[in-house]
Design an enzyme around this catalytic site. Structure first.
Site, short mmCIF file in Angstrom:
data_model
loop_
_atom_site.label_atom_id
_atom_site.label_comp_id
_atom_site.label_asym_id
_atom_site.label_seq_id
_atom_site.Cartn_x
_atom_site.Cartn_y
_atom_site.Cartn_z
N SER A 1 0.60 -1.45 0.19
CA SER A 1 -0.55 0.19 0.17
C SER A 1 1.14 1.38 -0.03
CB SER A 1 -1.36 0.34 1.38
OG SER A 1 -0.45 -0.02 2.49
N LYS B 1 0.52 4.43 7.00
CA LYS B 1 -0.13 4.72 5.94
C LYS B 1 0.19 5.99 6.02
CE LYS B 1 -2.90 1.86 4.90
NZ LYS B 1 -2.61 0.62 3.84
#
Length: 487
Positions: free
Chosen positions: A113, A234
């Site tokens: 990701s 993230k």
């Protein structure tokens, strides 16, 4: 009537004095250093209830009323050897627990990701001090096991006692574009046999009764405290109080475009010029596309309608030339465009990304066109409406622990009181992956509360490329001690 007086026998008094008078100066020095560290730790914790622990230190270093090292006097060699190991292991576990809880921990990148900023197989040194370590919600837990003990497959923590959220003073605060490790917000409730997608998405897709009443398929449904939820990593894109929006994959903050990360990736569908021409290993390496991300779409007839929808032409055999779905940075995309055997490149539409948060929201946002949405800020008061309540319902109920009900007449009740406003107790953030079209992030499960923030990755201390052999670049030496920066 005279009060009874407690007296100490001369022998006992002499014994107590002897325990102090016979202590070497070196032990007093070690005791003083231990006390200073312990008191400083109590001040940092803002918890003075632990100060009686100084009496334990006094006995360990000075008085020795309790025979802490009784086993050293044993005549049984096996007993002494066993207890040496037990003593060392206990000391190590306590040290690891304290270091892992309050100072730093290791974290391995499990998914793509954040590629190409962070790669699958990167091992990160994560600082708890950067944003301030949290006092654990579940203090009684086994070090290095997030929520499940390996092998025996049981909980690695005891649910009692449960301590409220409290963050100690750190070196700074979360800033925009920081890479952040945090506990997965939607991981409070988990179906043990099907953990991806998350429990809320499962219930939305399959129905609450199906998920909760079918243990054979979904397993037990368990609740996990904040600090026992899965760790995610993230990039922090949206800050508390921001008006956050995405238009055609471009993030806007308060109406202004935000500079994209240098290594940001998007998915593209790529067609070659002939049925016999395919991308080779050298091409994939030049484009820096891992084996897991190389998907030959045209090799699956189930995708024929998708290829037609994207405008790819059929060849003379009424099939399709090889079409790949690839995540590419802007640099890799420019390289791909220079290949003479590539005839068509189509960006992946945003609506291919599935449902977005909040699930079932009538505005039908996509991962490429999302919002606008206001990010909650501590102390801010929001006017609640039927339009925005689905966005903030989980925040009010799940993260801030309120009873929220909407009556048939449309009136909103929080903790039994009718209201049309709500004041937020915490700051919240929007976290996105740099690999934008292959990232389950805030577009899928919403805001990240401040009490879920774990720490900040500082650098990569090891990197393993599972696609390569040991003598073909499996160890990425060039990434050793690579700093994790905002850019």
């Amino acid at each position: 009537m005279e009060e009874e007086k407690t007296t100490i026998s001369p022998e006992k008094e002499k014994s107590i004095k002897g325990r102090f008078s016979g202590v070497r100066k070196s032990r007093w020095i070690r005791f003083s250093i231990a006390c200073i560290i312990y008191i400083a730790f109590a001040i940092w914790l803002d918890n003075y209830y632990i100060l009686p622990g100084l009496l334990v230190l006094l006995d360990i270093y000075i008085t020795r009323f309790i025979p802490w090292t009784f086993w050293k006097k044993s005549k049984n060699k096996a007993t002494r050897k066993t207890m040496e190991w037990v003593d060392a292991i206990l000391y190590a576990l306590v040290a690891v627990y304290l270091i892992n809880t309050f100072f730093f921990q290791n974290y391995k990148i499990p998914s793509s990701s954040l590629e190409k900023t962070l790669l699958v197989g990167d091992y990160l040194f994560v600082s708890k001090l950067s944003f301030g370590p949290r006092v654990p919600n579940t203090p009684l837990s086994f070090p290095l096991a997030q929520h499940t003990m390996p092998v025996i497959n049981t909980k690695s923590y005891i649910e009692w006692p449960q301590w409220p959220y409290h963050r100690l003073k750190g070196l700074g605060q979360v800033e925009r574009n920081d890479i952040v490790v945090f506990n997965f917000p939607a991981g409070d409730t988990v179906a043990l046999k099907v953990q991806n997608p998350d429990y809320y998405t499962l219930c939305y897709n399959e129905g609450w009764e199906t998920v909760n009443n079918n243990k054979a398929v979904f397993g037990d449904i368990v609740y996990r405290p904040v600090d026992r939820r899965e760790n995610y990593v993230k990039r922090c894109i949206g800050m508390p109080g921001d008006n956050f929006e995405i238009r055609n994959n471009q993030v806007y903050i308060d109406g202004k475009p935000l500079k994209n990360p240098k290594e940001m990736q998007l998915n593209y569908y790529v067609m070659t010029s002939s049925p016999d021409i395919r991308l080779g290993e050298s091409n994939f390496r030049e484009l820096n596309v891992s084996e897991d991300d190389r998907f030959l779409v045209s090799g699956d007839r189930g995708y024929d309608n998708v290829l037609e929808y994207l405008g790819f032409p059929r060849n003379a055999d009424m099939g399709f030339n090889p079409v790949y779905r690839l995540p590419l940075t802007q640099e890799a995309l420019n390289k791909l465009k220079s290949y003479k055997f590539i005839t068509k490149i189509v960006p992946e539409p945003g609506d291919f990304g599935g449902d977005t948060y909040p699930l079932g929201y009538y505005k039908k946002w996509t991962r490429a066109d999302y919002g606008p949405v206001w990010i909650p800020e501590r102390g801010a008061v929001l006017k609640l409406t039927q339009d925005n309540l689905p966005i903030y319902e989980r925040v009010i109920r799940n993260y801030e622990g309120n009873d929220l009900q909407v009556k048939e007449d449309g009136k909103i009740y929080i903790n039994g009181k009718e209201t049309d406003t709500y004041q937020f107790k915490m700051n919240y953030y929007m976290m996105l992956g740099d690999n934008r079209d292959n990232s389950a992030d805030s577009r899928s499960w919403g805001f990240v509360p401040e009490d879920h923030i774990v720490g900040k990755p500082l650098f990569v201390w090891l990197s393993i490329d599972k696609d390569r052999g040991w003598f073909d670049g499996r160890i990425r030496f060039d990434r050793f001690f690579k700093c994790v920066t905002k850019d």
